[in-house]
Design a protein around this motif. Structure first.
Motif, PDB file in Angstrom:
ATOM      1  N   ILE A 156     -51.509  -2.631 -40.024  1.00  0.00           N
ATOM      2  CA  ILE A 156     -50.597  -3.719 -40.392  1.00  0.00           C
ATOM      3  C   ILE A 156     -49.654  -3.246 -41.491  1.00  0.00           C
ATOM      4  CG2 ILE A 156     -52.214  -5.556 -39.739  1.00  0.00           C
ATOM      5  CD1 ILE A 156     -52.305  -5.727 -43.071  1.00  0.00           C
ATOM      6  N   ASN A 157     -48.558  -3.977 -41.656  1.00  0.00           N
ATOM      7  CA  ASN A 157     -47.592  -3.732 -42.745  1.00  0.00           C
ATOM      8  C   ASN A 157     -47.149  -2.265 -42.812  1.00  0.00           C
ATOM      9  OD1 ASN A 157     -48.154  -6.408 -43.184  1.00  0.00           O
ATOM     10  ND2 ASN A 157     -49.212  -6.103 -45.115  1.00  0.00           N
ATOM     11  N   LEU A 158     -46.590  -1.790 -41.728  1.00  0.00           N
ATOM     12  CA  LEU A 158     -46.177  -0.394 -41.639  1.00  0.00           C
ATOM     13  C   LEU A 158     -44.833  -0.126 -42.328  1.00  0.00           C
ATOM     14  CD1 LEU A 158     -47.312   0.230 -37.970  1.00  0.00           C
ATOM     15  CD2 LEU A 158     -48.476   0.953 -40.055  1.00  0.00           C
ATOM     16  N   ASN A 159     -44.004  -1.142 -42.482  1.00  0.00           N
ATOM     17  CA  ASN A 159     -42.748  -0.989 -43.225  1.00  0.00           C
ATOM     18  C   ASN A 159     -42.993  -1.294 -44.694  1.00  0.00           C
ATOM     19  OD1 ASN A 159     -41.455  -1.717 -40.337  1.00  0.00           O
ATOM     20  ND2 ASN A 159     -40.009  -0.558 -41.570  1.00  0.00           N
ATOM     21  N   PHE A 160     -42.174  -0.714 -45.559  1.00  0.00           N
ATOM     22  CA  PHE A 160     -42.376  -0.907 -46.993  1.00  0.00           C
ATOM     23  C   PHE A 160     -41.690  -2.148 -47.546  1.00  0.00           C
ATOM     24  CE2 PHE A 160     -43.341   3.614 -46.666  1.00  0.00           C
ATOM     25  CZ  PHE A 160     -44.552   3.629 -47.333  1.00  0.00           C
ATOM     26  N   PHE A 161     -40.504  -2.456 -47.089  1.00  0.00           N
ATOM     27  CA  PHE A 161     -39.759  -3.566 -47.685  1.00  0.00           C
ATOM     28  C   PHE A 161     -39.411  -4.671 -46.696  1.00  0.00           C
ATOM     29  CE2 PHE A 161     -38.593  -0.064 -50.581  1.00  0.00           C
ATOM     30  CZ  PHE A 161     -39.197  -0.578 -51.707  1.00  0.00           C
ATOM     31  N   ASP A 162     -38.873  -4.304 -45.595  1.00  0.00           N
ATOM     32  CA  ASP A 162     -38.395  -5.288 -44.636  1.00  0.00           C
ATOM     33  C   ASP A 162     -39.444  -5.482 -43.542  1.00  0.00           C
ATOM     34  OD1 ASP A 162     -37.113  -6.777 -42.682  1.00  0.00           O
ATOM     35  OD2 ASP A 162     -35.237  -5.681 -42.848  1.00  0.00           O
ATOM     36  N   PRO A 163     -40.110  -6.641 -43.499  1.00  0.00           N
ATOM     37  CA  PRO A 163     -41.180  -6.844 -42.524  1.00  0.00           C
ATOM     38  C   PRO A 163     -40.696  -7.225 -41.120  1.00  0.00           C
ATOM     39  CG  PRO A 163     -40.973  -8.786 -43.887  1.00  0.00           C
ATOM     40  CD  PRO A 163     -39.975  -7.770 -44.422  1.00  0.00           C
ATOM     41  N   THR A 164     -39.395  -7.173 -40.866  1.00  0.00           N
ATOM     42  CA  THR A 164     -38.855  -7.603 -39.573  1.00  0.00           C
ATOM     43  C   THR A 164     -39.534  -6.907 -38.400  1.00  0.00           C
ATOM     44  OG1 THR A 164     -36.722  -8.090 -40.584  1.00  0.00           O
ATOM     45  CG2 THR A 164     -36.755  -7.832 -38.193  1.00  0.00           C
ATOM     46  N   PHE A 165     -39.612  -5.581 -38.447  1.00  0.00           N
ATOM     47  CA  PHE A 165     -40.202  -4.859 -37.319  1.00  0.00           C
ATOM     48  C   PHE A 165     -41.715  -5.037 -37.257  1.00  0.00           C
ATOM     49  CE2 PHE A 165     -36.040  -2.931 -37.481  1.00  0.00           C
ATOM     50  CZ  PHE A 165     -35.710  -2.929 -36.141  1.00  0.00           C
ATOM     51  N   ASP A 166     -42.359  -5.244 -38.403  1.00  0.00           N
ATOM     52  CA  ASP A 166     -43.786  -5.593 -38.380  1.00  0.00           C
ATOM     53  C   ASP A 166     -43.974  -6.946 -37.704  1.00  0.00           C
ATOM     54  OD1 ASP A 166     -45.334  -3.500 -39.535  1.00  0.00           O
ATOM     55  OD2 ASP A 166     -44.449  -3.976 -41.482  1.00  0.00           O
ATOM     56  N   LYS A 167     -43.109  -7.894 -38.004  1.00  0.00           N
ATOM     57  CA  LYS A 167     -43.198  -9.217 -37.375  1.00  0.00           C
ATOM     58  C   LYS A 167     -42.960  -9.124 -35.872  1.00  0.00           C
ATOM     59  CE  LYS A 167     -42.083 -11.886 -41.484  1.00  0.00           C
ATOM     60  NZ  LYS A 167     -41.103 -12.732 -42.171  1.00  0.00           N
TER      61      LYS A 167
END
Length: 158
Positions: free
Chosen positions: A140-151
């Motif tokens: 989970i939470n593979l991006n550091f700042f922008d969670p758009t692609f995680d979502k």
């Protein structure tokens, strides 16, 4: 002279970098397809296991900058962008992309330092906690700042 298309290029560069970050980090957690990058990145999670997410100084048993496998994937991607884009597009890209890359690397190190000078900022603590949760639940939470692609991928957890 600055054109409206330059803003579009800046936006697409940002989208490219965040999606590339997501993909690269996903690959580094995929035993089947990750290969060397999986083995290399696993060292970081050994350095910062769920019971010790921070340290006094940043620990990096993965080696120096020349041992950073992410760097080689990133440089290859930038080279591909060079070959498929115009000079103006690549100029904008090659200004923005290293700034993005340097920023996430710097902030990532700060996330793992107990007494980071950035701890006084609420926005920093939010992103730090978001990342440290990744060390407890690896996919989970593979991006550091922008969670758009995680979502979008269903890998976002607050």
């Amino acid at each position: 002279m600055f054109y409206i298309t330059d803003l579009i290029i800046i936006g697409f560069t940002y989208l490219f970098m965040t999606s590339f970050e997501q993909s690269l980090h996903y690959l580094s957690h995929n035993r089947k397809y990750g290969g060397h990058i999986y083995i290399w990145h696993k060292l970081h999670h050994i350095d910062y296991p769920p019971h010790r997410l921070q340290s006094e100084e940043y620990i990096n048993t993965g080696g120096n900058i020349l041992d950073n496998l992410f760097l080689y994937y990133i440089l290859c991607a930038w080279l591909c962008v060079y070959f498929v884009s115009s000079t103006r597009t690549f100029t904008i890209f090659i200004i923005e992309a290293p700034l993005y890359t340097y920023s996430i690397n710097y902030f990532h190190e700060q996330f793992h330092i107990k007494n980071s000078w950035l701890n006084k900022y609420g926005w920093f603590r939010k992103y730090r906690d978001y990342h440290l949760l990744h060390h407890k639940k690896l996919n989970i939470n593979l991006n550091f700042f922008d969670p758009t692609f995680d979502k979008l991928r269903g890998t976002y957890l607050e």
